[in-house]
Scaffold this active site. Structure first.
Site, short mmCIF file in Angstrom:
data_model
loop_
_atom_site.label_atom_id
_atom_site.label_comp_id
_atom_site.label_asym_id
_atom_site.label_seq_id
_atom_site.Cartn_x
_atom_site.Cartn_y
_atom_site.Cartn_z
N SER A 9 -13.29 -42.58 1.20
CA SER A 9 -12.90 -43.79 1.93
C SER A 9 -13.76 -43.94 3.18
O SER A 9 -14.20 -42.94 3.77
CB SER A 9 -11.43 -43.68 2.34
OG SER A 9 -11.10 -44.68 3.26
N TYR A 56 -5.01 -38.94 6.46
CA TYR A 56 -5.80 -39.60 5.40
C TYR A 56 -7.30 -39.42 5.65
O TYR A 56 -8.06 -39.06 4.74
CB TYR A 56 -5.42 -41.08 5.37
CG TYR A 56 -6.04 -41.89 4.26
CD1 TYR A 56 -5.50 -41.91 2.98
CD2 TYR A 56 -7.17 -42.66 4.51
CE1 TYR A 56 -6.07 -42.67 1.98
CE2 TYR A 56 -7.75 -43.43 3.51
CZ TYR A 56 -7.19 -43.43 2.24
OH TYR A 56 -7.77 -44.18 1.25
#
Ligand code: NAP
Length: 244
Positions: A143, A156
């Site tokens: 990501s 995350y």
């Protein structure tokens, strides 16, 4: 594309969103796709029907990527049914956002388990088979958050940055066996994962002034899964509308 005929792919988290688009795209290239998911069977069934609707071949393959035992077992059974797994896309992932000062250990651990430890659980048994077969394509869905860090996503971002390190290290270990390990790093992509996020404020920060589509990540991933990408190894390809 006959070069890919008879290839087998395992795509984790392929019931929805980016994983679904990747599974559908791979199946267009004569690749048999194992559609992994955790619990959303009806969405996974929809992925399967879309693949069959385009004359592709696939099978539902539910297991929990956070469980080493379930992952090992799921890979073992595929390997009893076919000569090998040519393509692995580690896509399954979750988020559980909170400012770090307020973040409970549980929110840290479950995101690390789903997004990073899952890489170990699934990739280890698969790469052993790829080493034996002297061929493989592994794509990890990281990501932009793992590249630049995102406030409210320390867990995350850490998991996705970890995935980039794992990608680069494993690529160096297996490159001489005709195996590539790359990552795609999507920016903000229109999926269920973005539910509850204030998108208007975000879109303003994206040079393309729009969210990405799952299919736009799938096209890049499919190239990295193809034989044509043989000399691309250990790379992180951003799919982010110019954000980074
Ligand atoms: P999504 O729509 O929420 O889909 C997540 C998928 O992961 C679902 O298929 C889900 O299965 C599966 N999954 C979750 N936990 C699992 C587990 N323990 N075992 C097996 N499968 C599991 O998310 P998405 O947006 O498509 O995201 C896909 C990947 O892209 C994730 O790794 C995410 O971090 C990454 N990503 C997304 C964005 C974005 O903007 N959307 C941006 C950057 C990176 P069930 O349906 O059965 O629950």
């Amino acid at each position: 594309m006959t070069q890919n005929l008879n290839q087998v792919a395992l795509v984790t988290g392929a019931s929805r969103g980016i994983g679904k688009a990747i599974a559908i795209e791979l199946a267009k290239h004569d690749i048999f796709v194992y559609i992994n998911y955790l619990s959303d069977k009806s969405s996974a069934q929809d992925t399967l029907e879309k693949i069959m609707g385009q004359n592709g071949q696939a099978e539902l393959w539910p297991f929990d990527v956070t469980s080493a035992e379930e992952s090992l077992n799921a890979v073992k059974i595929i390997l009893q049914k076919s000569a090998g797994i040519d393509i692995l896309v580690n896509n399954a992932g979750i988020r559980d956002d909170k400012l770090f000062a307020m973040m409970k250990k549980d929110a840290w651990q479950k995101v690390i388990d789903a997004n990073l430890t899952s890489f170990y659980n699934v990739t280890k048994p698969v790469v052993k088979n790829m080493l034996k077969n002297r061929y493989g394509r592994i794509v990890n869905v990281s990501s932009a958050s793992g590249q630049m860090g995102n406030p409210g996503q320390v867990n995350y971002s850490a998991s996705k940055a970890g995935l980039i390190g794992a990608t680069k290290a494993l690529a160096r270990e297996v490159a001489n066996r005709n195996i590539t390990v790359n990552a795609v790093a999507p920016g903000f992509i229109e999926t269920q994962m973005l539910e509850g996020i204030n998108l208007d404020a975000i879109i303003d920060t994206i040079p393309a002034k729009r969210l990405g589509k799952p299919e736009e990540v799938a096209h890049v991933t499919a190239f990295l899964c193809s034989k044509k990408s043989a000399y691309v190894n250990g790379q992180v390809i951003g799919v982010n509308g110019g954000m980074i």
